[in-house]
Design an enzyme around this catalytic site. Structure first.
Site, mmCIF file in Angstrom:
data_model
loop_
_atom_site.group_PDB
_atom_site.id
_atom_site.type_symbol
_atom_site.label_atom_id
_atom_site.label_comp_id
_atom_site.label_asym_id
_atom_site.label_seq_id
_atom_site.Cartn_x
_atom_site.Cartn_y
_atom_site.Cartn_z
ATOM 1 N N GLY A 124 27.402 33.775 46.362
ATOM 2 C CA GLY A 124 28.666 33.458 47.024
ATOM 3 C C GLY A 124 29.633 32.779 46.076
ATOM 4 N N ASP A 145 28.076 40.380 41.210
ATOM 5 C CA ASP A 145 28.999 39.398 41.779
ATOM 6 C C ASP A 145 30.403 39.602 41.212
ATOM 7 O OD1 ASP A 145 26.814 38.344 43.113
ATOM 8 O OD2 ASP A 145 26.400 36.896 41.525
ATOM 9 N N ASN A 155 29.557 32.659 42.778
ATOM 10 C CA ASN A 155 29.951 33.545 41.665
ATOM 11 C C ASN A 155 31.094 34.468 42.084
ATOM 12 O OD1 ASN A 155 27.883 32.497 40.121
ATOM 13 N ND2 ASN A 155 26.476 34.208 40.453
ATOM 14 N N GLY A 172 28.737 52.725 36.389
ATOM 15 C CA GLY A 172 29.850 52.623 37.329
ATOM 16 C C GLY A 172 29.372 52.518 38.759
ATOM 17 N N GLY A 218 25.076 49.990 37.756
ATOM 18 C CA GLY A 218 24.980 49.338 36.445
ATOM 19 C C GLY A 218 26.033 49.901 35.504
#
Ligand code: RIB
Length: 313
Positions: A44, A263, A46, A228, A225
């Site tokens: 949260g 995040d 981050n 994309g 990752g």
């Protein structure tokens, strides 16, 4: 647009305790690692930091312990320009802590001792109602109790506020909650955990996303990752590849630490959507934000600023 995009985050804070190793230990094994770093983390927090650095007005609803980590967390959120009105404290338990191992490839393993995050209640969310109903986007994750997430989503939904749920850590979710989510941002592992379906290829990711759309989720963005993200909405499924970020601020960079990349992506997506960008534009922007974040160690401290993302784009 004239006004700053407004993002409200209901979620976790953890003090990250992160150690580098050449490889992950196996069960029962002790290995020597290092260096060690500690700093602000938690999905949260981050995401709130990412959104603030990218130019949003951010309010965060969070619970911390009455301890040194909690004091540092509160000070850091304020330093990042996040509205402090809904930073709650508790004497009952410790501030959340995350134990992180990062190997030579930048991949990680994480164990969280949730502490105060487990005590964030629907009552706390109710106290922050105004910040939720006046936001452009509500951004939530799954490191606080599900009933708290559900209540925040309910308030946002009632007020017509867009809901972005980053379903991390992954778990099965009730259909009723999924039906109130505008945009869900699982990675491949989480997409599999939420649906119970295998997600090992683009076709399988698309099938899992369609399964979730069948439960009422507006759009699913499966993060992939370095490849994309796959966007699946009413217009169909389409991969949006990640631009490789090789230079930041004039310096050559490489992947150092992938912790917090999701995040960076979700925080960035929330800001872009709050600005009124299309989903595809928002994903393109967020891919770059995440690609920059992984070039630096740590989580919240590694979040990129707006100018960096724009120049890399
Ligand atoms: O997503 C990365 C985060 O997961 C870390 O900051 C850690 O605190 C855990 O919550």
């Amino acid at each position: 647009m004239q006004h700053k995009p407004k993002v409200t985050v209901v979620g976790s804070y953890n003090q990250d305790l992160s150690v580098r190793t050449s490889r992950m230990p196996v069960r029962g094994e002790t290995i020597l690692g290092g260096p060690f770093i500690t700093g602000p983390g938690g999905k949260g927090s981050n995401q709130a930091v990412a959104a603030a650095r990218l130019g949003a007005e951010v309010a965060m609803v969070v619970k911390l312990g009455q301890d040194t980590f909690g004091d540092q967390a509160a000070a850091n959120l304020v330093k990042e320009g996040i509205l402090p009105d809904f930073i709650f404290r508790t004497q009952e338990t410790h501030t959340g802590v995350a134990f992180i191992i990062v190997d030579d490839t930048g991949e990680n393993m994480i164990v969280v001792a949730a502490g105060a995050n487990n005590l964030l209640t629907p009552q706390d969310v109710k106290a922050a109602r105004q910040a939720i109903v006046s936001a452009d986007v509500l951004l939530v994750q799954l490191e606080v109790p599900l009933e708290t997430v559900d209540y925040a989503v309910h308030l946002a939904r009632e007020a017509g506020v867009k809901v972005v749920l980053n379903p991390a850590p992954g778990r099965l979710l009730p259909d009723d909650l999924l039906g109130k989510v505008d945009i869900l941002t699982p990675n491949e592992t989480e997409a599999s955990l939420i649906t119970g379906l295998p997600v090992g290829s683009l076709d399988e990711a698309a099938a899992a996303a369609e399964h979730l759309r069948g439960k009422g989720v507006g759009a699913v963005v499966v993060t992939l990752g370095g490849n994309g993200a796959l966007v699946v909405d009413a217009a169909g499924a389409r991969p949006i590849p990640c631009k490789r970020v090789e230079v930041v601020a004039g310096k050559r960079v490489e992947v150092v630490d992938t912790t917090g990349a999701g995040d960076a992506f979700s925080g960035s997506l929330a800001v872009s959507l709050a600005e009124g960008k299309s989903l595809d534009q928002a994903v393109t922007f967020s891919n770059v934000a995440a690609a920059i974040q992984v070039t630096r160690p740590g989580t919240a401290p590694a979040m990129p600023y707006r100018a960096e993302v724009e120049s890399a784009l």
